[in-house]
Scaffold this active site. Structure first.
Site, PDB file in Angstrom:
ATOM      1  N   ASN A   1       1.043  -1.049  -0.118  1.00  0.00           N
ATOM      2  CA  ASN A   1      -0.048  -0.002  -0.205  1.00  0.00           C
ATOM      3  C   ASN A   1       0.917   1.255  -0.002  1.00  0.00           C
ATOM      4  O   ASN A   1       1.503   1.499   1.040  1.00  0.00           O
ATOM      5  CB  ASN A   1      -0.943   0.044   1.279  1.00  0.00           C
ATOM      6  N   TRP A   2       0.949   1.702  -1.210  1.00  0.00           N
ATOM      7  CA  TRP A   2       1.769   2.913  -1.359  1.00  0.00           C
ATOM      8  C   TRP A   2       1.481   4.061  -0.749  1.00  0.00           C
ATOM      9  O   TRP A   2       1.953   5.344  -0.670  1.00  0.00           O
ATOM     10  CB  TRP A   2       2.290   2.881  -2.729  1.00  0.00           C
ATOM     11  N   LYS A   3       0.051   4.299  -0.388  1.00  0.00           N
ATOM     12  CA  LYS A   3      -0.565   5.615   0.027  1.00  0.00           C
ATOM     13  C   LYS A   3      -0.263   6.876  -0.746  1.00  0.00           C
ATOM     14  O   LYS A   3      -0.407   6.266  -2.006  1.00  0.00           O
ATOM     15  CB  LYS A   3      -0.069   5.878   1.560  1.00  0.00           C
TER      16      LYS A   3
ATOM     17  N   HIS B   1      -9.647   1.102   4.678  1.00  0.00           N
ATOM     18  CA  HIS B   1      -8.552   1.317   5.420  1.00  0.00           C
ATOM     19  C   HIS B   1      -8.570   2.289   6.584  1.00  0.00           C
ATOM     20  O   HIS B   1      -9.245   3.136   6.384  1.00  0.00           O
ATOM     21  CB  HIS B   1      -7.231   1.719   4.425  1.00  0.00           C
TER      22      HIS B   1
ATOM     23  N   GLU C   1      -7.179   4.786   7.568  1.00  0.00           N
ATOM     24  CA  GLU C   1      -6.793   6.256   7.215  1.00  0.00           C
ATOM     25  C   GLU C   1      -7.982   6.812   6.791  1.00  0.00           C
ATOM     26  O   GLU C   1      -8.613   7.926   6.703  1.00  0.00           O
ATOM     27  CB  GLU C   1      -5.766   6.073   6.278  1.00  0.00           C
TER      28      GLU C   1
ATOM     29  N   GLU D   1      -5.436  -4.938  10.477  1.00  0.00           N
ATOM     30  CA  GLU D   1      -4.477  -3.893  10.555  1.00  0.00           C
ATOM     31  C   GLU D   1      -4.949  -3.051  11.839  1.00  0.00           C
ATOM     32  O   GLU D   1      -5.559  -2.171  11.844  1.00  0.00           O
ATOM     33  CB  GLU D   1      -4.735  -3.013   9.661  1.00  0.00           C
TER      34      GLU D   1
ATOM     35  N   GLY E   1       1.983   2.280  10.917  1.00  0.00           N
ATOM     36  CA  GLY E   1       3.037   3.545  10.739  1.00  0.00           C
ATOM     37  C   GLY E   1       3.644   3.932  12.216  1.00  0.00           C
ATOM     38  O   GLY E   1       4.277   4.835  12.324  1.00  0.00           O
TER      39      GLY E   1
ATOM     40  N   SER F   1       3.200  -1.754  10.401  1.00  0.00           N
ATOM     41  CA  SER F   1       4.458  -1.625  10.898  1.00  0.00           C
ATOM     42  C   SER F   1       5.448  -2.851  10.516  1.00  0.00           C
ATOM     43  O   SER F   1       6.369  -3.145  11.201  1.00  0.00           O
ATOM     44  CB  SER F   1       4.714  -1.316  12.041  1.00  0.00           C
TER      45      SER F   1
ATOM     46  N   GLY G   1       2.816  -1.017   4.511  1.00  0.00           N
ATOM     47  CA  GLY G   1       2.928   0.559   3.946  1.00  0.00           C
ATOM     48  C   GLY G   1       4.347   0.844   3.736  1.00  0.00           C
ATOM     49  O   GLY G   1       5.109   0.605   2.573  1.00  0.00           O
ATOM     50  N   GLY G   2       5.062   1.355   4.784  1.00  0.00           N
ATOM     51  CA  GLY G   2       6.270   2.084   4.744  1.00  0.00           C
ATOM     52  C   GLY G   2       7.255   1.179   4.099  1.00  0.00           C
ATOM     53  O   GLY G   2       8.035   1.533   3.044  1.00  0.00           O
TER      54      GLY G   2
HETATM   55  C1  PEP Z   1      -0.947   0.499   6.061  1.00  0.00           C
HETATM   56  O1  PEP Z   1      -1.076   1.748   6.155  1.00  0.00           O
HETATM   57  O2  PEP Z   1      -1.694  -0.260   5.511  1.00  0.00           O
HETATM   58  C2  PEP Z   1       0.209  -0.158   6.591  1.00  0.00           C
HETATM   59  C3  PEP Z   1       0.181  -1.403   7.033  1.00  0.00           C
HETATM   60  O3  PEP Z   1       1.294   0.752   6.878  1.00  0.00           O
HETATM   61  P1  PEP Z   1       2.672   0.525   7.759  1.00  0.00           P
HETATM   62  O4  PEP Z   1       3.393  -0.804   7.124  1.00  0.00           O
HETATM   63  O5  PEP Z   1       3.535   1.665   7.300  1.00  0.00           O
HETATM   64  O6  PEP Z   1       2.532   0.525   9.038  1.00  0.00           O
END
Ligand code: PEP
Length: 244
Positions: free
Chosen positions: A6-8, A94, A96, A164, A170, A202, A223-224
């Site tokens: 997920n590149w957001k 999600h 967010e 999640e 994050g 994370s 994500g990150g």
């Molecule tokens: C996400 O936003 O779906 C996610 C898993 O982010 P991160 O891995 O950066 O916590």
């Protein structure tokens, strides 16, 4: 197993293309035996990436969809349009989107149904907040979110649920593998079907094997750590080391 990036709201079209070209190049040297990789870029990059991924082992997904097929909805992008642009998957619900755009369980359910109608596989995100966790409400929240999201779907509809925890996204904080596995069981019970369950929040190269060891998890939503091609490839390799 299934790994979803997920590149957001990160990466320009050019950066997205460069990542995927590099990933395709490196995959030619080290193929994965048993992994489906899905990249969810920003909307402007979706079509380009779907063209680049055609004929490779990579798949492309969207990060959101808007309700409706077509119409006077300024700024909206329907599931049908996403499919037309090359998406095969779409992230729905999600945290967010729930927090920043006020999406509730009912809308998440409608979006999941709309995705399926457009032949997209919904990746439904569920998770408890820190305070819900502290109040012991994790299982109740997860069950409610899963049931609302899958309400209009049949047991045989292709769908994926990602656990999640909101407090893990994050933040660098993660549940241990046993807890993630336990919640994956709650998800399966609530879904009454054997749909794939991912862990997200994370995930990085230091902790992914903790989740790979959880038998009820089928992969990760990242994500990150999915923004860097070397890190992304480490994640898939490390998971496969444990699960084959
Ligand atoms: C996400 O936003 O779906 C996610 C898993 O982010 P991160 O891995 O950066 O916590």
């Amino acid at each position: 197993m299934l790994m979803v990036a997920n590149w957001k709201m990160f990466k320009t079209v050019q950066e997205s293309q460069a990542f995927v070209r590099e990933l395709i190049r490196r995959r030619e040297e080290s193929t994965l035996s048993n992994t489906t990789e899905v990249i969810c870029p920003t909307l402007p990059a979706l079509f380009e990436l779907s063209q680049l991924c055609a004929g490779t082992t990579l798949h492309v997904g969207a990060q959101n969809l808007d309700l409706g097929d077509e119409g006077a909805n300024t700024g909206a992008v329907s599931a049908y349009l996403l499919r037309e642009a090359g998406a095969e998957y779409v992230i729905v619900g999600h945290s967010e989107r729930r927090r920043l755009y006020g999406e509730d369980d009912t809308q998440v359910g409608e979006k999941a149904a709309q995705a399926v109608a457009a032949h997209l596989v919904p990746i439904v995100c569920v998770g408890e907040t820190q305070s819900q966790r502290e109040e012991g409400k994790t299982d109740e929240v997860i069950s409610r979110q899963v049931q609302a999201a899958l309400k209009a779907l049949t047991a045989s509809t292709p769908a994926i649920v990602a656990y999640e925890p909101v407090w893990a996204i994050g933040s660098g904080l993660v549940p241990d593998g046993a807890e993630a596995n336990r919640v994956a069981g709650v998800i399966r019970d609530a879904a009454s079907s054997g749909l794939p369950v991912l862990y997200g929040g994370s995930v990085n190269r230091k902790n992914i094997q903790e989740f790979a060891k959880a038998p009820l998890l089928d992969g990760a939503l990242v994500g990150g750590a999915a923004l860097d091609v070397a890190h992304w490839m480490d994640l898939t390799r490390l998971w496969e080391e444990v699960r084959g």
